[in-house]
Design a protein around this motif. Structure first.
Motif, short mmCIF file in Angstrom:
data_model
loop_
_atom_site.label_atom_id
_atom_site.label_comp_id
_atom_site.label_asym_id
_atom_site.label_seq_id
_atom_site.Cartn_x
_atom_site.Cartn_y
_atom_site.Cartn_z
N LEU A 1 89.62 42.82 70.96
CA LEU A 1 90.39 41.69 70.47
C LEU A 1 89.92 41.31 69.07
N GLU A 2 90.86 40.79 68.28
CA GLU A 2 90.52 40.37 66.93
C GLU A 2 91.02 38.95 66.69
N GLY A 3 90.24 38.17 66.00
CA GLY A 3 90.66 36.80 65.72
C GLY A 3 89.57 35.82 66.07
N ILE A 4 89.94 34.79 66.86
CA ILE A 4 88.96 33.77 67.23
C ILE A 4 88.39 34.01 68.63
N GLY A 5 88.98 34.95 69.38
CA GLY A 5 88.48 35.23 70.73
C GLY A 5 88.94 34.22 71.75
N ALA A 6 90.24 33.90 71.72
CA ALA A 6 90.80 32.98 72.71
C ALA A 6 92.16 33.50 73.15
N ARG A 7 92.44 33.35 74.42
CA ARG A 7 93.76 33.72 74.94
C ARG A 7 94.60 32.44 75.01
N LEU A 8 95.87 32.60 74.65
CA LEU A 8 96.78 31.46 74.59
C LEU A 8 97.91 31.63 75.58
N GLN A 9 98.48 30.50 76.00
CA GLN A 9 99.66 30.56 76.85
C GLN A 9 100.57 29.39 76.48
N LYS A 10 101.88 29.54 76.74
CA LYS A 10 102.83 28.48 76.45
C LYS A 10 102.95 27.56 77.65
N ILE B 1 95.08 26.74 75.21
CA ILE B 1 93.99 27.70 75.36
C ILE B 1 93.82 27.98 76.84
N SER B 2 94.01 29.23 77.26
CA SER B 2 93.86 29.57 78.67
C SER B 2 92.50 30.17 78.98
N GLU B 3 91.86 30.76 77.96
CA GLU B 3 90.57 31.41 78.20
C GLU B 3 89.86 31.66 76.88
N LEU B 4 88.55 31.53 76.89
CA LEU B 4 87.73 31.93 75.74
C LEU B 4 87.03 33.23 76.08
N ILE B 5 87.05 34.16 75.13
CA ILE B 5 86.44 35.46 75.34
C ILE B 5 84.95 35.37 75.03
N SER B 6 84.14 35.72 76.00
CA SER B 6 82.69 35.65 75.85
C SER B 6 82.24 36.43 74.63
#
Length: 740
Positions: free
Chosen positions: A282-291, A298-303
């Motif tokens: 993954l690239e970016g801030i390391g967070a998964r998003l959902q609508k 923010i649905s999840e933060l990547i360790s």
């Protein structure tokens, strides 16, 4: 049909869809061509029903009731905030509410064409609304309010009422920004310095920054309107870039997801993104998003990712605005998820500032320096901690990963076995398997990992439509770890992680602690390329379909679907009262039960029930857990409060009250358990030459030292230790023997 069945036989085990992927219901693609292709659309409808009806575990009947579900989901997806359609549009659309099943069967596109054309017309009309509204200053002294509970609010009766709804919605957004600006200016007057925008900024940059001169109320008010205008211009520019194919994908997904929440259509570009996500990089801030309706959550933060390292962003936060470094923030409310992601993504080392609404209702600006999130951070890792002179180990497993195509790649089953061996070398007397936020993965790895802790026997049962259940066994009699075991889970532990927890619980092999129950996803999905059915077609790429093909069951016969796995020791958490599980989705597949498999209870842990009782008492009496539960109830209450005052004085008072209330719960985040965690010997060697790994582990260990849930897991391991009698107890035993 035979081709489909053969395809599924070959590939059913390749994908067990994770929670992160299953929560996003609707997806757009980038523009394919200026206009839709009716023949392609008709073919897609035909393929969709063909594949689902023959491949789905339990396909719903496509009837009037099914049609009503499609209608509801589709209209909500087109206009979740009810700011485009008016009531007369809905009255016209409603005539089709029970006809969509027939239209699907007949490949009739008339309902889609009607809604698409009307939506384009309403979007075009709305462009003038916001420009007129933002041309004049708002009067914040007026006592009026705005309700953001769009689901329950009626549609506007006419264009005049709709424009007023736009006015209030925009006014609320600008009022929020204005009060933030006024508070910041007031703080500066009182000598309170704002938080650093980024800890990563260089000394040179900091030296260049000059304090801003105070601005008048009128200047600040104008700034908020200009910022809102810019955001809405960008939003409508984005909508203008979408073509008919994009909106047709919404319609197709409204059909697909009515079969069950995890059956999704992937347009060509979305399928490509899905494939990239499965690679684990993954690239970016390391967070998964959902609508969620009009909002991005923010649905999840990547360790190991930048957001995770920053410790300010968390699951449940709503992203309101995005800014590139020091540039003016752009409002993303109502913006499509893909576009929000594009704004947050960026080159490594650049800054993005997110304005977020926290789960407790407070607004915060969070600065994050973008980075590459390596796949290494999604792999198993372990740590050692000592208590009362006894060493314990914790293994964190973020997902049950495996690559069936590459035997040389990382495999969660093998990696956890390695971690267990390393912990044994460290001399640990108990192990914690931390499966919190683990969204699932491969059932094969579940069996492999469960097999490390049991002698042999069944681990999970699988059932396909019209077939007898299949039992997956651990057939290796070797037990890699036969000591005390605790499994940690939460309400985001889903799918394969629920099977592992259930197997350990059914065997009474270890104690499961955490949220009251896990997510409740007991189904298996398979991704099917739709192009295989139309070889030689001239309509182009048709994308893929992810559909539910099987259900899995505990070895005791019960399903994890809806009910999840109930913790042996339920511990309060801040999400305890929010509706976030499978059971809260209206068309989720039902819970059921099959015959149990034959298995033997683990009988080597004599003080099993005593440890559970002790833990329950500790949790009940712990003031910090009581505060966490109180906070969870408050968050649930705040989540239900959707009416906001548009009067500046009242709005300020409401926000101040929220901030004051939230201070009561600040000590939760400041908690420290006084335990010291450390890396294993092999990892310590690697850290000598790998500064990045050293930093990641130090941050992980720091978070563990503040984790009250891990502390309770260690307390349980302590209670599971073979009891050593003190001198007083030995004397009592001797006295009893003498008397006897």
């Amino acid at each position: 049909m035979n081709t489909l069945i053969q395809y599924m036989k070959r590939n059913y085990k390749l994908v067990l869809a994770t929670l992160v992927l299953s929560l996003g219901l609707f997806a757009f693609t980038t523009a394919l061509k200026p206009k839709g292709d009716p023949e392609k659309d008709k073919m897609l409808l035909e393929l969709l029903t063909f594949v689902i009806e023959r491949g789905h575990y339990d396909p719903a009947v496509i009837d009037d009731q099914f049609s009503k579900g499609i209608y509801k989901d589709y209209i909500e997806a087109l206009d979740p905030s009810k700011r485009f359609f008016i009531q007369s549009d809905i009255d016209e659309f409603a005539k089709y509410e029970t006809q969509l099943d027939d239209q699907i069967k007949n490949k009739d596109l008339s309902f889609f064409n009607l809604t698409y054309e009307r939506l384009m017309k309403r979007i075009d009309e709305s462009k003038s609304f916001y420009k007129d509204i933002l041309a004049q200053p708002f009067d914040y002294s007026v006592k009026e309010e705005f309700n953001t509970d769009y689901e329950k609010l009626p549609y506007a009766k006419n264009a005049t009422e709709l424009k007023d709804k736009w006015r209030k919605q925009i006014k609320l957004s600008t009022l929020s920004s204005l009060t933030d600006k006024l508070k910041m200016q007031e703080d500066l007057k009182n000598g309170i310095k704002p938080e650093e925008k980024s800890k990563e900024k260089t000394t040179e940059k900091k030296a260049e920054e000059k304090p801003e001169a105070p601005k008048s109320f009128e200047q600040l008010e104008k700034e908020t309107r200009e910022s809102s205008l810019k955001s809405l211009n960008e939003y409508f520019d984005f909508i203008g870039d979408l073509d008919q194919n994009d909106w047709f994908s919404v319609y197709v997904n409204a059909i697909a997801t009515r079969f069950d929440p995890h059956t999704n259509y992937f347009p060509p570009d979305e399928k490509e993104r899905f494939d990239v996500s499965m690679s684990g990089k993954l690239e970016g801030i390391g967070a998964r998003l959902q609508k969620k309706n009009d909002y991005t959550e923010i649905s999840e933060l990547i360790s190991g990712g930048p957001a995770w390292r920053g410790k300010e962003l968390e699951a449940g936060d709503i992203i309101i605005k995005v800014a590139q470094g020091n540039a003016e923030p752009v409002e993303v409310v109502g913006m499509h998820l893909d576009d929000v992601v594009k704004k947050i993504k960026g080159p490594k080392g650049t800054e993005v500032r997110l304005t977020v609404k926290k789960v407790d209702g407070t607004i915060k600006i969070i600065s994050i320096i973008r980075d590459i999130v390596e796949i290494e951070e999604t792999y198993a890792k372990s740590s050692v901690v000592e208590k009362n002179g006894i060493k314990y180990g914790i293994i964190y497993l973020p997902k049950f990963y495996i690559d069936f195509e590459n035997n040389d790649s990382r495999d969660a089953g093998k990696d956890v076995a390695i971690e267990v061996d390393r912990l044994k070398k460290e001399g640990v007397q108990g192990i914690i398997m931390d499966l919190r936020d683990n969204g699932g993965g491969s059932l094969k790895t579940v069996v492999d990992i469960a097999g490390l802790f049991i002698e042999d026997g069944p681990v999970v049962q699988i059932k396909s439509a019209g077939r007898k259940q299949e039992v997956l066994y651990d057939r290796d009699k070797k037990i890699q770890w036969d000591g005390p075991l605790v499994v940690m889970q939460n309400s985001f532990s889903a799918s394969a992680s629920e099977i592992f927890a259930a197997a350990i619980q059914d065997y009474r092999r270890g104690i499961v602690i955490g949220s009251k129950q896990s997510y409740g996803k007991g189904t298996v999905q398979n991704v099917i390329d739709l192009n295989q059915f139309v070889r030689g077609s001239s309509v182009g790429d048709l994308g893929a379909l992810k559909t539910t093909t099987q259900k899995f069951y505990r070895i005791n016969g019960g399903s994890t679907q809806l009910e999840g796995v109930s913790s042996d020791v339920a511990i309060p958490d801040r999400y305890a009262y929010l509706k976030m599980g499978e059971r809260d989705i209206d068309n989720a597949m039902p819970w059921d039960k099959i015959e149990p498999a034959q298995f033997k209870f683990w009988d080597k842990q004599n003080n099993f029930d005593v440890a559970i009782d002790k833990s329950k008492r500790r949790v009940l009496e712990n003031p910090k857990f009581k505060l966490i539960d109180e906070n969870a109830q408050w968050i649930d209450q705040r989540n239900k409060e959707n009416v906001y005052s548009l009067n500046i004085d009242q709005f300020k008072a409401e926000q101040k009250a929220i901030e004051e209330k939230s201070k009561k719960y600040k000590s939760i985040a400041d908690y420290k358990n006084s335990l010291a965690f450390s890396s294993l010997a092999e990892e310590k060697e690697l850290m000598k030459t790998d500064a990045s790994l050293k930093e990641k582990r130090e941050r992980w260990h720091e978070s563990l030292s503040k984790d009250i849930y891990v502390e309770e897991a260690i307390n349980i391991l302590d209670d599971l230790q073979p009891k050593t009698l003190d001198k007083k107890e030995v004397k009592i035993k001797k006295d009893k023997l003498v008397k006897s």
